[in-house]
Design an enzyme around this catalytic site. Sequence first.
Site, PDB file in Angstrom:
ATOM      1  CG  HIS A  27      18.001  46.387 -22.939  1.00  0.00           C
ATOM      2  ND1 HIS A  27      18.031  46.290 -24.367  1.00  0.00           N
ATOM      3  CD2 HIS A  27      17.291  45.442 -22.363  1.00  0.00           C
ATOM      4  CE1 HIS A  27      17.612  44.911 -24.648  1.00  0.00           C
ATOM      5  NE2 HIS A  27      17.331  44.524 -23.270  1.00  0.00           N
ATOM      6  CB  CYS A  37      11.878  44.372 -26.284  1.00  0.00           C
ATOM      7  SG  CYS A  37      12.186  42.719 -26.132  1.00  0.00           S
ATOM      8  CG  HIS A  41      13.647  44.122 -20.597  1.00  0.00           C
ATOM      9  ND1 HIS A  41      13.256  45.045 -21.433  1.00  0.00           N
ATOM     10  CD2 HIS A  41      14.172  43.148 -21.122  1.00  0.00           C
ATOM     11  CE1 HIS A  41      13.829  44.545 -22.699  1.00  0.00           C
ATOM     12  NE2 HIS A  41      14.408  43.479 -22.347  1.00  0.00           N
ATOM     13  CG  HIS A  43      18.500  40.587 -20.767  1.00  0.00           C
ATOM     14  ND1 HIS A  43      17.433  39.892 -20.993  1.00  0.00           N
ATOM     15  CD2 HIS A  43      18.057  41.885 -21.573  1.00  0.00           C
ATOM     16  CE1 HIS A  43      16.462  40.466 -21.845  1.00  0.00           C
ATOM     17  NE2 HIS A  43      16.928  41.426 -22.176  1.00  0.00           N
ATOM     18  CG  HIS A  78      24.868  45.600 -11.183  1.00  0.00           C
ATOM     19  ND1 HIS A  78      26.057  44.837 -11.317  1.00  0.00           N
ATOM     20  CD2 HIS A  78      23.999  45.213 -10.518  1.00  0.00           C
ATOM     21  CE1 HIS A  78      25.404  43.673 -10.835  1.00  0.00           C
ATOM     22  NE2 HIS A  78      24.297  44.155 -10.158  1.00  0.00           N
ATOM     23  CD  GLU A 130      18.059  40.001 -24.976  1.00  0.00           C
ATOM     24  OE1 GLU A 130      18.681  41.330 -25.314  1.00  0.00           O
ATOM     25  OE2 GLU A 130      17.247  39.789 -25.569  1.00  0.00           O
TER      26      GLU A 130
END
Length: 148
Positions: A27, A37, A41, A43, A78, A130
Amino acid sequence: MIQQIYPSAVHPFQYELNKDMQFAAAHYVPGPGAGQCGHMHGHTYFANVTIAGNQLDENGFLVNFADVKKLIHDRFDHTVLNEHTALFNDQDPRRYPTTENVARTLYELVQDFLDQTPARPRCVQIFLRETPTSYIVFRPAAGGTYGS
């Protein structure tokens, strides 16, 4: 799966179901103050869904664990969260895919599903980690819904 202790949601129900799951997703946060952010990137999110109720279904379930997994893991694993445009968007800060908004969105998906079941159990908490050091707990407001 990491052994985890979660904050407890206080509720008046007899049964409490907790489903743990992980999903890997990318996201970015489009807001001007998002800093790093704001870049794409990823998580490995860790989610715990807490569902409570008093009635079991015809199979003896409060809700089938597999159904909860389909709602979250199978939908988001994914993927790029920003591409789920029915749930997130880059124009409305209340729908940026921040951890807070993702947790609330998971609640909305789960509760919408539960509202269609005969026993109508309640989603009382979403715990969403997260990173190893950062998590959010979302609980629905008493007597209302988000934005009320």
